[in-house]
Write a protein that holds these residues in place. Structure first.
Motif, PDB file in Angstrom:
ATOM      1  N   VAL A   1       0.830  -1.199   0.000  1.00  0.00           N
ATOM      2  CA  VAL A   1       0.000   0.000   0.000  1.00  0.00           C
ATOM      3  C   VAL A   1       0.865   1.250   0.000  1.00  0.00           C
ATOM      4  O   VAL A   1       0.618   2.190  -0.771  1.00  0.00           O
ATOM      5  N   THR A   2       1.881   1.276   0.831  1.00  0.00           N
ATOM      6  CA  THR A   2       2.753   2.448   0.915  1.00  0.00           C
ATOM      7  C   THR A   2       3.463   2.700  -0.405  1.00  0.00           C
ATOM      8  O   THR A   2       3.545   3.840  -0.879  1.00  0.00           O
ATOM      9  N   ARG A   3       3.977   1.642  -1.010  1.00  0.00           N
ATOM     10  CA  ARG A   3       4.681   1.786  -2.291  1.00  0.00           C
ATOM     11  C   ARG A   3       3.753   2.347  -3.362  1.00  0.00           C
ATOM     12  O   ARG A   3       4.121   3.270  -4.108  1.00  0.00           O
ATOM     13  N   ASN A   4       2.555   1.811  -3.448  1.00  0.00           N
ATOM     14  CA  ASN A   4       1.616   2.284  -4.458  1.00  0.00           C
ATOM     15  C   ASN A   4       1.102   3.683  -4.140  1.00  0.00           C
ATOM     16  O   ASN A   4       0.857   4.471  -5.053  1.00  0.00           O
ATOM     17  N   ARG A   5       0.946   3.996  -2.853  1.00  0.00           N
ATOM     18  CA  ARG A   5       0.487   5.342  -2.507  1.00  0.00           C
ATOM     19  C   ARG A   5       1.512   6.390  -2.924  1.00  0.00           C
ATOM     20  O   ARG A   5       1.145   7.440  -3.468  1.00  0.00           O
ATOM     21  N   ARG A   6       2.779   6.105  -2.684  1.00  0.00           N
ATOM     22  CA  ARG A   6       3.825   7.044  -3.108  1.00  0.00           C
ATOM     23  C   ARG A   6       3.783   7.247  -4.616  1.00  0.00           C
ATOM     24  O   ARG A   6       3.925   8.365  -5.117  1.00  0.00           O
ATOM     25  N   LEU A   7       3.605   6.159  -5.346  1.00  0.00           N
ATOM     26  CA  LEU A   7       3.524   6.255  -6.802  1.00  0.00           C
ATOM     27  C   LEU A   7       2.278   7.031  -7.206  1.00  0.00           C
ATOM     28  O   LEU A   7       2.325   7.922  -8.068  1.00  0.00           O
ATOM     29  N   ALA A   8       1.131   6.722  -6.580  1.00  0.00           N
ATOM     30  CA  ALA A   8      -0.124   7.391  -6.918  1.00  0.00           C
ATOM     31  C   ALA A   8      -0.046   8.884  -6.689  1.00  0.00           C
ATOM     32  O   ALA A   8      -0.604   9.682  -7.467  1.00  0.00           O
TER      33      ALA A   8
ATOM     34  N   SER B   1     -16.132  14.357 -17.518  1.00  0.00           N
ATOM     35  CA  SER B   1     -15.884  15.644 -16.860  1.00  0.00           C
ATOM     36  C   SER B   1     -14.624  16.267 -17.446  1.00  0.00           C
ATOM     37  O   SER B   1     -14.061  15.768 -18.420  1.00  0.00           O
ATOM     38  N   ARG B   2     -14.164  17.323 -16.807  1.00  0.00           N
ATOM     39  CA  ARG B   2     -12.837  17.858 -17.075  1.00  0.00           C
ATOM     40  C   ARG B   2     -11.839  17.084 -16.209  1.00  0.00           C
ATOM     41  O   ARG B   2     -12.121  16.797 -15.050  1.00  0.00           O
ATOM     42  N   GLY B   3     -10.685  16.772 -16.776  1.00  0.00           N
ATOM     43  CA  GLY B   3      -9.723  16.017 -15.981  1.00  0.00           C
ATOM     44  C   GLY B   3      -8.396  15.851 -16.687  1.00  0.00           C
ATOM     45  O   GLY B   3      -8.144  16.452 -17.739  1.00  0.00           O
ATOM     46  N   ASP B   4      -7.551  15.015 -16.118  1.00  0.00           N
ATOM     47  CA  ASP B   4      -6.210  14.756 -16.634  1.00  0.00           C
ATOM     48  C   ASP B   4      -6.279  13.718 -17.752  1.00  0.00           C
ATOM     49  O   ASP B   4      -6.847  12.631 -17.559  1.00  0.00           O
ATOM     50  N   ALA B   5      -5.692  14.025 -18.886  1.00  0.00           N
ATOM     51  CA  ALA B   5      -5.681  13.088 -20.008  1.00  0.00           C
ATOM     52  C   ALA B   5      -5.072  11.746 -19.617  1.00  0.00           C
ATOM     53  O   ALA B   5      -5.528  10.681 -20.057  1.00  0.00           O
ATOM     54  N   HIS B   6      -4.047  11.777 -18.773  1.00  0.00           N
ATOM     55  CA  HIS B   6      -3.392  10.528 -18.377  1.00  0.00           C
ATOM     56  C   HIS B   6      -4.326   9.604 -17.606  1.00  0.00           C
ATOM     57  O   HIS B   6      -4.122   8.384 -17.590  1.00  0.00           O
ATOM     58  N   PHE B   7      -5.341  10.167 -16.951  1.00  0.00           N
ATOM     59  CA  PHE B   7      -6.286   9.344 -16.208  1.00  0.00           C
ATOM     60  C   PHE B   7      -7.045   8.417 -17.150  1.00  0.00           C
ATOM     61  O   PHE B   7      -7.153   7.203 -16.898  1.00  0.00           O
ATOM     62  N   ASP B   8      -7.595   8.945 -18.232  1.00  0.00           N
ATOM     63  CA  ASP B   8      -8.299   8.107 -19.209  1.00  0.00           C
ATOM     64  C   ASP B   8      -7.376   7.034 -19.779  1.00  0.00           C
ATOM     65  O   ASP B   8      -7.764   5.866 -19.914  1.00  0.00           O
ATOM     66  N   LEU B   9      -6.171   7.420 -20.139  1.00  0.00           N
ATOM     67  CA  LEU B   9      -5.234   6.465 -20.731  1.00  0.00           C
ATOM     68  C   LEU B   9      -4.877   5.368 -19.743  1.00  0.00           C
ATOM     69  O   LEU B   9      -4.705   4.204 -20.123  1.00  0.00           O
ATOM     70  N   ALA B  10      -4.804   5.734 -18.466  1.00  0.00           N
ATOM     71  CA  ALA B  10      -4.486   4.742 -17.442  1.00  0.00           C
ATOM     72  C   ALA B  10      -5.634   3.766 -17.228  1.00  0.00           C
ATOM     73  O   ALA B  10      -5.422   2.547 -17.144  1.00  0.00           O
TER      74      ALA B  10
ATOM     75  N   VAL C   1       0.985   7.490 -16.272  1.00  0.00           N
ATOM     76  CA  VAL C   1      -0.024   6.454 -16.507  1.00  0.00           C
ATOM     77  C   VAL C   1       0.072   5.391 -15.418  1.00  0.00           C
ATOM     78  O   VAL C   1      -0.933   4.984 -14.825  1.00  0.00           O
ATOM     79  N   ARG C   2       1.298   4.954 -15.123  1.00  0.00           N
ATOM     80  CA  ARG C   2       1.480   3.936 -14.080  1.00  0.00           C
ATOM     81  C   ARG C   2       1.058   4.472 -12.711  1.00  0.00           C
ATOM     82  O   ARG C   2       0.511   3.734 -11.882  1.00  0.00           O
TER      83      ARG C   2
END
Length: 251
Positions: free
Chosen positions: A135-142, A180-189, A215-216
């Motif tokens: 969880v910690t590793r992924n949270r830092r990445l997120a 909505s309005r948002g980050d393009a990378h979100f859709d691609l992810a 994306v990751r």
């Protein structure tokens, strides 16, 4: 949304406490307790410059949509039978959407994402769904995804099974209630979640600079914030969720 079902058969596509989708022949009927989501879905489908299902009728709380030709690009947790060219076509369709004028309503803010991320990470550890270090590793990445971005018109829930293709062409995109309005990378992810082998195909079709690390990062954020909802809405044990497998595989 294939058009080969007996019209007398009713299929429950999705059903939980918030909404349900039924299929009867070539018609999909969506019933949603939140009419704001239906409002967004209708407006998004009528303004998005990509193929969408034809609206047959609307009578709150229900919305009827015509079936799309073709089949889903894939399923989360399963290998995709679609060609690399079909994945690239999906990327091109997403780029067309992102280049469109912004919708009039806002999307989630970075603060909203950060608050939910914190809450969900606490839940995952408290309920022993994943080891704390995962969880910690992924949270830092997120958290690296939560930087300032230039908003675009996003689908907002662009799961791989929401994109329909026939051969190498996109025939339509469904389920627009989170647009909505948002980050393009979100859709691609969201589109490539669980299918990292097709990220290159999608980016090639998208045809613009895409930060693979972002994306990751959105993969991690999406998974961290979805597990509890899935568990609480009858999708089984978290151990079997593809989202949990993604979190475990993230470096």
């Amino acid at each position: 949304m294939m058009a080969d079902m007996d019209v007398n058969e009713v299929e429950v596509v999705v059903a939980h406490s918030e909404r349900a989708t039924l299929r009867v022949g070539d018609v999909f009927v969506k019933v949603d307790a939140d009419q704001n989501r239906i409002d967004v879905e209708v407006e998004a489908m009528t303004t998005a410059p990509v193929p969408t299902p034809r609206i047959l009728w609307r009578k709150p709380p229900a919305l009827a949509l015509a079936a799309l030709p073709g089949s889903a690009l894939g399923r989360l947790g399963e290998p995709s039978a679609a060609s690399p060219a079909a994945w690239a076509a999906a990327g091109a369709a997403v780029r067309t959407l992102h280049d469109a004028p912004l919708p009039p309503w806002p999307g989630r803010s970075r603060d909203e994402f950060a608050s939910r991320l914190a809450d969900e990470c606490e839940w995952l550890v408290a309920h022993d769904v994943l080891p704390a270090e995962v969880v910690t590793r992924n949270r830092r990445l997120a958290e690296t995804a939560l930087r300032p971005w230039t908003p675009v018109f996003i689908h907002g829930d662009l799961q791989v099974d929401h994109v329909f293709v026939a051969g190498d062409e996109v025939t339509g995109i469904v389920d627009w209630s989170e647009a909505s309005r948002g980050d393009a990378h979100f859709d691609l992810a969201v589109l490539t979640l669980g299918h990292p082998e097709h990220l290159g195909d999608v980016v090639a079709g998208y045809g613009a600079d895409v930060d693979h690390d972002l994306v990751r990062a959105w993969w991690s954020l999406r998974c961290l914030t979805n597990v509890r909802w899935l568990a609480e809405h009858g999708y089984g044990s978290p151990d079997g969720f593809p989202e949990v497998a993604v979190l475990r595989s993230q470096p």
